[in-house]
Design a protein around this motif. Structure first.
Motif, PDB file in Angstrom:
ATOM      1  N   THR A  92      -2.613 -13.430  -8.785  1.00 26.38           N
ATOM      2  CA  THR A  92      -1.680 -12.634  -8.003  1.00 26.38           C
ATOM      3  C   THR A  92      -1.983 -12.834  -6.521  1.00 26.38           C
ATOM      4  N   PRO A  93      -1.015 -12.561  -5.633  1.00 25.57           N
ATOM      5  CA  PRO A  93      -1.264 -12.727  -4.197  1.00 25.57           C
ATOM      6  C   PRO A  93      -2.295 -11.718  -3.695  1.00 25.57           C
ATOM      7  N   PRO A  94      -2.996 -12.050  -2.629  1.00 19.90           N
ATOM      8  CA  PRO A  94      -3.905 -11.068  -2.020  1.00 19.90           C
ATOM      9  C   PRO A  94      -3.107  -9.931  -1.408  1.00 19.90           C
ATOM     10  N   THR A  95      -3.695  -8.750  -1.357  1.00 26.09           N
ATOM     11  CA  THR A  95      -3.033  -7.585  -0.777  1.00 26.09           C
ATOM     12  C   THR A  95      -3.828  -7.062   0.410  1.00 26.09           C
ATOM     13  N   VAL A  96      -3.158  -6.257   1.219  1.00 24.72           N
ATOM     14  CA  VAL A  96      -3.821  -5.619   2.358  1.00 24.72           C
ATOM     15  C   VAL A  96      -4.968  -4.736   1.879  1.00 24.72           C
ATOM     16  N   PHE A 108       3.648   3.150  10.302  1.00 24.61           N
ATOM     17  CA  PHE A 108       3.005   4.121   9.427  1.00 24.61           C
ATOM     18  C   PHE A 108       1.638   3.651   8.945  1.00 24.61           C
ATOM     19  N   GLY A 109       1.072   2.672   9.630  1.00 25.44           N
ATOM     20  CA  GLY A 109      -0.219   2.146   9.182  1.00 25.44           C
ATOM     21  C   GLY A 109      -0.030   0.874   8.394  1.00 25.44           C
ATOM     22  N   TRP A 110      -0.603   0.834   7.206  1.00 32.66           N
ATOM     23  CA  TRP A 110      -0.535  -0.367   6.378  1.00 32.66           C
ATOM     24  C   TRP A 110       0.017  -0.022   5.005  1.00 32.66           C
ATOM     25  N   ARG A 111       0.866  -0.888   4.515  1.00 37.73           N
ATOM     26  CA  ARG A 111       1.444  -0.700   3.189  1.00 37.73           C
ATOM     27  C   ARG A 111       0.724  -1.626   2.218  1.00 37.73           C
ATOM     28  N   GLY A 112      -0.050  -1.055   1.339  1.00 43.60           N
ATOM     29  CA  GLY A 112      -0.741  -1.866   0.345  1.00 43.60           C
ATOM     30  C   GLY A 112      -0.028  -1.849  -0.984  1.00 43.60           C
ATOM     31  N   ARG A 113       1.059  -1.072  -1.065  1.00 45.00           N
ATOM     32  CA  ARG A 113       1.795  -0.936  -2.309  1.00 45.00           C
ATOM     33  C   ARG A 113       3.276  -1.043  -2.001  1.00 45.00           C
ATOM     34  N   PRO A 114       4.084  -1.425  -2.966  1.00 44.61           N
ATOM     35  CA  PRO A 114       5.483  -1.748  -2.674  1.00 44.61           C
ATOM     36  C   PRO A 114       6.349  -0.579  -2.259  1.00 44.61           C
ATOM     37  N   GLU A 115       6.100   0.616  -2.783  1.00 45.24           N
ATOM     38  CA  GLU A 115       6.992   1.728  -2.487  1.00 45.24           C
ATOM     39  C   GLU A 115       6.249   2.853  -1.777  1.00 45.24           C
ATOM     40  N   GLU A 171      -4.297   6.068   1.221  1.00 45.72           N
ATOM     41  CA  GLU A 171      -5.584   5.422   0.963  1.00 45.72           C
ATOM     42  C   GLU A 171      -5.600   3.983   1.469  1.00 45.72           C
ATOM     43  N   THR A 172      -4.430   3.351   1.559  1.00 47.74           N
ATOM     44  CA  THR A 172      -4.367   1.988   2.082  1.00 47.74           C
ATOM     45  C   THR A 172      -4.707   1.965   3.565  1.00 47.74           C
ATOM     46  N   THR A 173      -4.055   2.812   4.348  1.00 51.13           N
ATOM     47  CA  THR A 173      -4.352   2.866   5.777  1.00 51.13           C
ATOM     48  C   THR A 173      -5.801   3.283   6.011  1.00 51.13           C
ATOM     49  N   ALA A 174      -6.300   4.240   5.239  1.00 49.19           N
ATOM     50  CA  ALA A 174      -7.695   4.678   5.393  1.00 49.19           C
ATOM     51  C   ALA A 174      -8.656   3.528   5.129  1.00 49.19           C
ATOM     52  N   ALA A 175      -8.394   2.748   4.081  1.00 50.13           N
ATOM     53  CA  ALA A 175      -9.280   1.629   3.743  1.00 50.13           C
ATOM     54  C   ALA A 175      -9.241   0.543   4.806  1.00 50.13           C
ATOM     55  N   LEU A 180      -6.872   7.371  14.215  1.00 50.58           N
ATOM     56  CA  LEU A 180      -6.555   8.722  13.743  1.00 50.58           C
ATOM     57  C   LEU A 180      -5.046   8.949  13.664  1.00 50.58           C
ATOM     58  N   ARG A 181      -4.309   8.423  14.641  1.00 49.70           N
ATOM     59  CA  ARG A 181      -2.847   8.568  14.604  1.00 49.70           C
ATOM     60  C   ARG A 181      -2.251   7.857  13.389  1.00 49.70           C
ATOM     61  N   LEU A 182      -2.772   6.672  13.094  1.00 50.71           N
ATOM     62  CA  LEU A 182      -2.275   5.941  11.931  1.00 50.71           C
ATOM     63  C   LEU A 182      -2.601   6.682  10.638  1.00 50.71           C
ATOM     64  N   LEU A 183      -3.788   7.264  10.574  1.00 53.60           N
ATOM     65  CA  LEU A 183      -4.140   8.060   9.401  1.00 53.60           C
ATOM     66  C   LEU A 183      -3.189   9.243   9.242  1.00 53.60           C
ATOM     67  N   GLU A 184      -2.903   9.925  10.342  1.00 58.09           N
ATOM     68  CA  GLU A 184      -2.035  11.094  10.275  1.00 58.09           C
ATOM     69  C   GLU A 184      -0.620  10.712   9.855  1.00 58.09           C
ATOM     70  N   HIS A 185      -0.117   9.598  10.369  1.00 58.05           N
ATOM     71  CA  HIS A 185       1.234   9.156  10.025  1.00 58.05           C
ATOM     72  C   HIS A 185       1.349   8.699   8.579  1.00 58.05           C
ATOM     73  N   SER A 186       0.218   8.331   7.972  1.00 58.71           N
ATOM     74  CA  SER A 186       0.266   7.857   6.587  1.00 58.71           C
ATOM     75  C   SER A 186       0.353   9.006   5.583  1.00 58.71           C
TER      76      SER A 186
END
Length: 431
Positions: free
Chosen positions: A144-148, A182-189, A194-198, A216-222
Motif C-alpha cells: 500500500t502507499p505510504p501515509t502521513v 486543518f493540520g494533516w489528513r492521514g485518513r480519507p474522510e 491523532e494524525t496532526t498530533a503524531a 498548538l493552533r494546528l492541534l486545536e483546528h484538528s
C-alpha cells in the motif's frame, strides 16, 4: 550513582545514565558559555527557538543531524554529539533471565534489539523511482502507499532508536508539504486529530521551522465535538500539546476534557473506550486508562498546579496495578458524521495495551515491579524476532506497534535497572 527518580533503582549498576535532561543542561551550559541567546543559536542551527528550548529542558533530544551541527557550532570536539547519542540509545546491559528449569537465557540486549528495529525500518522505507524517500506504510508488509500518519510514526521511532540509519530531513520536508489548514489528513474522510498530533510530535522530535504556537493552533483546528467523547483522541492530542507548551490554554482545556471522559466504576473514576450518551453497561478500559495515565504523568512532570491531575493518575494507577485482566491488544471502532453531512466516516483503531501499561507503570511514583514485569512479558509476546519488529496477532506488522513497544521499553529502562527488557529465547549474537 544517580537514581532515575526518588525511590527507584538506578538505571544501570555500572555507570550513571545519560538522560535527555543531562543533555539539556550541557547544551544550555555551552550556549551560555558562548554568550548566545536561544534565538541566536536557533537561527544559526536553522531551527526554531521552541526546538532549542525543548532540547535544553530535556523534552526532546536533537536529531543526529542537529546534534552534529550543535557540536560543530560550539566546538565541543564530538563531546556533545556523543552525549546526545548515548542518551538516545537504551542501556546496553541486560542481565540474564532464569527460566522455570533454572536455565540461564542469554538473550540479546535491548540495545541490539533497537539497532535491529532501526535497520529493519530503514529497509522498509518506500522510495520513488529516483530514490527519493516517500515514507512508510501503515502495515509494513502490505503493498500500500505510504501515509502521513505512518511516516510520522516511523520518524518518531527512528528518533527513539537513533536516526543514523537514514537521513530523516527529506521525510520531514515531505510532511511539511502535505499540511492543510486543518493540520494533516492521514485518513480519507474527515479530521482525525491523532494524525496532526503524531505529525507535529514527529516534526518537533527532529527539528522543524514550525513554531510551538503554530503547532498548538494546528492541534486545536484538528479537534471537533466528536473528539470530546473519545479518551484516545484527547490523550493523543494532549500528549503533543503538553510537550509543546504545558501551560498553554489548549493544554488546560484538553486536560479538563480528558478528565471529564472518566466514568465511575465501583467507586473509582476510570476511562472507558468512549463517553457518550446512551451507553449500555460500559466497562473500564485498560488501554485507555493506561494511555491517560501516561499523558497525565507528562503533565505532572511539567507543572505542579493540578492536584486533580495527580489524584486522577494515582487512582487509575492503583487500579491498573490491582487489575488482573490480560494486557493484550484491543480494537476500537471510531465512527462519526462526515464533514459534508453525507453519512459517517469509520475507522478501526488498534491499541497495543501492554505497551501503554508498561509506560503507565514505569512512571508511577512507587514502581510496581511484579505488575510491570507481567506487562513486559505480554509486550514481548508480540515481538517477531525474525522480522525484528512487533507484530499484531494476525501477523500484520503495523508501524505504530513498534513505535509503542520502543517507547515503552525506553520508559522501563529509565525506571528500573533489571526488568525483563530482552526478548525471551533469542540468540545472543549481535544482529
Amino acid at each position: 550513582m544517580k537514581p532515575t527518580s526518588a525511590g527507584r533503582r538506578p538505571v544501570s549498576p555500572d555507570a550513571e545514565t545519560v538522560t535527555a535532561s543531562g543533555v539539556g543542561r550541557e547544551l544550555r551550559r555551552l550556549r551560555k558559555a558562548a554568550g548566545e541567546t536561544q534565538a541566536e543559536t536557533a537561527r544559526i542551527i536553522g531551527v526554531t527557538r521552541a526546538n532549542l528550548t525543548q532540547w535544553e529542558t530535556g523534552k526532546y533530544l536533537p536529531s543526529t543531524h542537529n546534534a552534529r551541527q550543535l557540536d560543530d557550532h560550539f566546538r565541543a570536539a564530538n563531546a556533545l554529539f556523543t552525549l546526545v547519542e548515548t542518551a538516545r540509545s537504551p542501556q546496553e546491559h541486560t542481565p540474564p533471565a532464569v527460566g522455570d528449569a533454572g536455565v540461564v537465557d542469554t538473550s540479546r540486549s535491548l540495545l541490539q534489539v533497537f539497532h535491529t528495529v532501526g535497520a529493519k525500518l530503514a529497509e522498509r522505507l518506500i522510495r520513488d523511482e529516483h530514490g527519493k524517500p516517500l515514507g512508510w506504510r501503515q502495515n509494513l508488509q502490505k503493498k500500500t502507499p505510504p501515509t502521513v500518519l505512518s511516516t510520522a510514526y516511523g520518524i518518531s521511532t527512528m528518533q527513539l532508536v537513533g536516526d543514523t540509519y537514514l537521513d530523516l530531513h527529506p521525510l520531514v520536508e515531505n510532511l511539511h508539504s502535505r499540511r492543510s489548514e486543518f493540520g494533516w489528513r492521514g485518513r480519507p474522510e474527515g479530521r482525525w486529530p491523532e494524525t496532526t498530533a503524531a505529525v507535529v510530535d514527529a516534526l518537533f522530535r527532529v527539528g522543524t521551522t514550525l513554531s510551538a504556537d503554530d503547532g498548538l493552533r494546528l492541534l486545536e483546528h484538528s479537534l471537533d465535538p466528536f473528539s470530546n467523547t473519545r479518551p484516545y483522541l484527547l490523550a493523543t492530542t494532549l500528549q503533543t500539546a503538553v510537550r509543546l507548551r504545558p501551560d498553554a490554554p489548549l493544554t488546560d482545556r484538553l486536560i479538563d476534557d480528558l478528565l471529564a471522559t472518566r466514568l465511575e466504576f465501583d467507586g473509582l473514576r476510570l476511562w472507558p473506550e468512549k463517553n457518550e450518551a446512551g451507553l449500555v453497561a460500559p466497562e473500564p478500559s485498560v488501554a485507555h486508562t493506561a494511555r491517560a495515565i501516561v499523558v497525565l504523568r507528562d503533565v505532572l512532570r511539567n507543572r505542579d498546579d493540578r492536584n486533580d491531575v495527580r489524584e486522577a493518575a494515582d487512582e487509575a494507577t492503583q487500579w491498573l496495578v490491582d487489575h488482573t485482566h490480560p494486557d493484550d491488544g484491543v480494537a476500537e471502532d471510531l465512527e462519526k458524521p462526515r464533514p459534508d453531512g453525507d453519512g459517517t466516516a469509520r475507522i478501526i483503531i488498534r491499541h497495543f495495551t501492554s505497551a501503554w501499561v508498561v509506560q503507565a507503570l514505569a512512571t508511577a511514583p512507587l514502581l510496581p515491579l511484579p505488575r510491570l514485569n507481567r506487562a513486559l512479558g505480554t509486550l514481548w509476546e508480540r515481538y517477531d524476532a525474525d522480522q525484528g519488529l512487533w507484530a499484531w496477532g494476525s501477523g500484520d506488522l503495523p508501524i505504530w506497534q513498534t513505535l509503542d513497544a520502543v517507547t515503552a521499553l525506553r520508559s522501563a529502562a529509565l525506571a528500573v535497572a533489571a526488568p525483563p527488557l530482552s526478548p525471551p529465547g533469542t540468540s545472543g549474537t549481535t544482529p
